[in-house]
Scaffold this motif. Structure first.
Motif, mmCIF file in Angstrom:
data_model
loop_
_atom_site.group_PDB
_atom_site.id
_atom_site.type_symbol
_atom_site.label_atom_id
_atom_site.label_comp_id
_atom_site.label_asym_id
_atom_site.label_seq_id
_atom_site.Cartn_x
_atom_site.Cartn_y
_atom_site.Cartn_z
ATOM 1 N N GLY A 18 -0.724 2.145 -0.975
ATOM 2 C CA GLY A 18 0.054 0.679 -1.783
ATOM 3 C C GLY A 18 1.279 0.538 -0.315
ATOM 4 N N ALA A 19 1.342 -0.706 -0.943
ATOM 5 C CA ALA A 19 2.321 -1.091 0.432
ATOM 6 C C ALA A 19 3.957 -0.980 -0.038
ATOM 7 C CB ALA A 19 2.143 -3.282 1.064
ATOM 8 N N ASP A 20 4.503 -0.371 -0.794
ATOM 9 C CA ASP A 20 5.632 -0.883 -1.106
ATOM 10 C C ASP A 20 5.683 1.044 -2.088
ATOM 11 O OD1 ASP A 20 5.084 0.568 -3.764
ATOM 12 O OD2 ASP A 20 5.514 -0.885 -5.246
ATOM 13 N N GLY A 21 5.227 1.925 -0.937
ATOM 14 C CA GLY A 21 5.660 3.414 -0.574
ATOM 15 C C GLY A 21 5.120 4.286 -1.890
ATOM 16 N N PHE A 22 4.746 3.413 -3.385
ATOM 17 C CA PHE A 22 3.987 3.960 -4.352
ATOM 18 C C PHE A 22 2.723 3.776 -3.943
ATOM 19 C CE2 PHE A 22 8.438 4.365 -5.541
ATOM 20 C CZ PHE A 22 8.916 5.844 -5.773
ATOM 21 N N PRO A 23 1.605 4.211 -5.280
ATOM 22 C CA PRO A 23 0.193 4.359 -5.097
ATOM 23 C C PRO A 23 0.217 2.739 -6.046
ATOM 24 C CG PRO A 23 0.799 6.722 -6.305
ATOM 25 C CD PRO A 23 2.099 5.877 -5.211
ATOM 26 N N ALA A 24 -0.548 2.051 -5.703
ATOM 27 C CA ALA A 24 -1.477 1.108 -6.068
ATOM 28 C C ALA A 24 -1.053 1.221 -7.553
ATOM 29 C CB ALA A 24 -1.766 0.408 -5.016
ATOM 30 N N VAL A 25 -1.432 0.006 -8.597
ATOM 31 C CA VAL A 25 -2.114 -0.325 -9.517
ATOM 32 C C VAL A 25 -3.577 0.035 -9.604
ATOM 33 C CG1 VAL A 25 -1.902 -1.442 -12.423
ATOM 34 C CG2 VAL A 25 -0.115 -1.449 -10.287
ATOM 35 N N GLY A 26 -3.344 1.333 -10.464
ATOM 36 C CA GLY A 26 -5.373 1.261 -10.422
ATOM 37 C C GLY A 26 -5.504 2.658 -8.939
ATOM 38 N N GLU A 27 -4.873 2.652 -8.223
ATOM 39 C CA GLU A 27 -4.971 3.952 -6.856
ATOM 40 C C GLU A 27 -5.057 5.395 -7.305
ATOM 41 O OE1 GLU A 27 -2.956 4.868 -2.785
ATOM 42 O OE2 GLU A 27 -2.128 3.500 -3.688
ATOM 43 N N ALA A 28 -5.008 5.802 -8.603
ATOM 44 C CA ALA A 28 -4.811 7.409 -8.981
ATOM 45 C C ALA A 28 -6.458 7.066 -9.676
ATOM 46 C CB ALA A 28 -3.718 7.674 -9.420
#
Length: 445
Positions: A160-170
């Motif tokens: 994720g580009a904002d430093g948190f996992p992207a939606v659906g990444e986990a």
């Protein structure tokens, strides 16, 4: 507290170098290592060849300690991570003997009888290093000083580009890796995506490009957050580390030849999944579809949890030691333009605590082994009372050939010295990117 040892956290290259310097100066040291052997993190990327040559990978005090036993330093060449461990780190650990405690995880560091809040008598109390063994047994080590060389390997950044996992990444974690791959044969004939622009991402892209040449139908897409591919090309002939320069040159070739499709300005917002295939969604609405595997190689960040009961000073931007942050900010510097950092710059409000190695750099991606060796030499000299040696600079870093920092994040311009010549390369037939994806802009200086 002179009778107490210095505790070093981590038996990686910098931790073992610190132990060698402490031993040479007659200071008792205990190294706490959570792995089963020395260089455990290095061993996990043992298949990767370093771009630093052997002379830049061996600490001076470690060399002197090893040569007493008849060890001969490799004179030339570029080792893999596994060779670095077997030919240097493992012999060094053996020479240090029972000073190293393996299968020992440091769970916290504090002052004896004082939590973070208490002022009274703080500096007169020893450090308490809380540990947990492989069998689950808990223990406490008292220390006169602590050198945290635990690195950042255990905490990779997300896609994720904002430093948190992207939606659906986990939810797609079984199809996303945060490590440089070794054997990629099982990916033949599939679509593979690499996210990131550093050396790890470049290594991976080049490895996958070889698979794409051998196995028809294999597609490699490289997603870059910045508006230009120029950063991944490095400093070319101006780089004083030839193998690092070669990475950039090879990256340019696989992109220009069409073996790898590079998409710039792509900032991952979401990961969609349909059975065993992924769709990568950008913040601007673009999509990359039919993806079988993602390698998210976007750097690392320090885990400061073990230091939460100590008073530390970290930079708000980089999570790096505050005293060196201005020197290593990747928005301003390349690793050839940063200065050496020693005990004075690494000092913390908690007297006797030093964060060294990659962890001292926080999220900055410009760390070299040479830098870490200079850090521990200076820190150990300070702890031994040799303040002249601690203040002395004994390091000149190799130039990168890159004349500035990362450049503008959004624009295609590199922000470097000369105006680039622009070559437009259109998307390959059958590209997975949406029709709105712009042609790739390649810049050469």
């Amino acid at each position: 507290m002179p009778e107490l040892p210095v505790v070093v956290v981590g038996a990686g290259p910098q931790g073992l170098a610190a132990a060698a310097h402490l031993t040479e100066r007659g200071v008792d040291v205990i190294v706490a290592e959570r792995g089963a052997g020395p260089g455990a993190a290095v061993a996990e990327w043992g298949h990767v060849r370093l771009f630093s040559a052997w002379p830049e990978l061996i600490d001076s005090a470690a060399r002197r300690l090893l040569e007493k036993s008849g060890w001969t330093a490799p004179a030339a060449g570029y080792p893999t991570g596994a060779e670095w461990v077997s030919d240097y780190l493992a012999p060094l650990a053996e020479a240090l003997g029972d000073r190293i405690r393996y299968d020992t995880t440091v769970t916290g560091v504090s002052r004896q009888g004082r939590d973070k809040v208490v002022d009274a008598g703080r500096r007169s109390q020893p450090f308490v290093v809380h540990t947990r063994g492989g069998d689950g047994a808990e223990a406490r080590l008292l220390a006169r000083a602590v050198i945290d060389a635990s690195g950042t390997w255990g905490l990779p950044n997300p896609a994720g580009a904002d430093g948190f996992p992207a939606v659906g990444e986990a939810a797609a974690s079984d199809l996303i890796s945060y490590r440089i791959p070794d054997d990629v044969a099982d990916l033949a004939g599939t679509h593979v995506v690499v996210v990131g622009a550093g050396h790890s991402a470049t290594h991976t892209v080049l490895h996958l490009s070889e698979l794409a040449r051998r196995a028809p139908g294999t597609r490699v897409t490289w997603l870059l957050r910045r508006g230009s591919v120029s950063n991944v090309y490095g400093g070319g002939s101006g780089d004083e580390l030839p193998e690092r320069a070669a990475l950039g040159s090879r990256a340019r070739k696989v992109i220009e030849s069409g073996v790898v499709e590079a998409i710039t300005g792509f900032r991952v917002a979401a990961v969609g999944r349909a059975s065993e295939l992924l769709t990568i969604h950008a913040e601007d609405g673009r999509e990359v579809t039919d993806v079988a595997r993602v390698f998210a190689l976007t750097g690392f960040r320090p885990d400061i949890g073990i230091l939460r009961e100590l008073r530390i000073d970290l930079d708000a931007t980089l999570d790096a030691v505050a005293g060196i942050a201005a020197e290593i900010d990747p928005n301003v510097h390349s690793c050839g333009s940063v200065s050496a950092t020693g005990a004075r710059q690494l000092a913390q409000p908690e007297q006797g605590l030093f964060i060294v190695g990659a962890k001292s750099y926080g999220r900055a991606p410009t760390f070299l082994a040479l830098t870490g060796y200079e850090q521990v030499r200076s820190v150990v000299a300070h702890l031994a009372g040799d303040h002249e040696a601690a203040a002395r600079i004994e390091l000149a870093l190799p130039d990168t050939g890159v004349c500035g920092g990362a450049g503008d994040f959004d624009e295609s311009a590199s922000g470097c010295c000369a105006a680039p010549a622009v070559l437009q390369i259109g998307s390959r037939p059958g590209s997975s990117s949406a029709a709105s994806t712009p042609a790739l802009t390649l810049e050469s200086r």
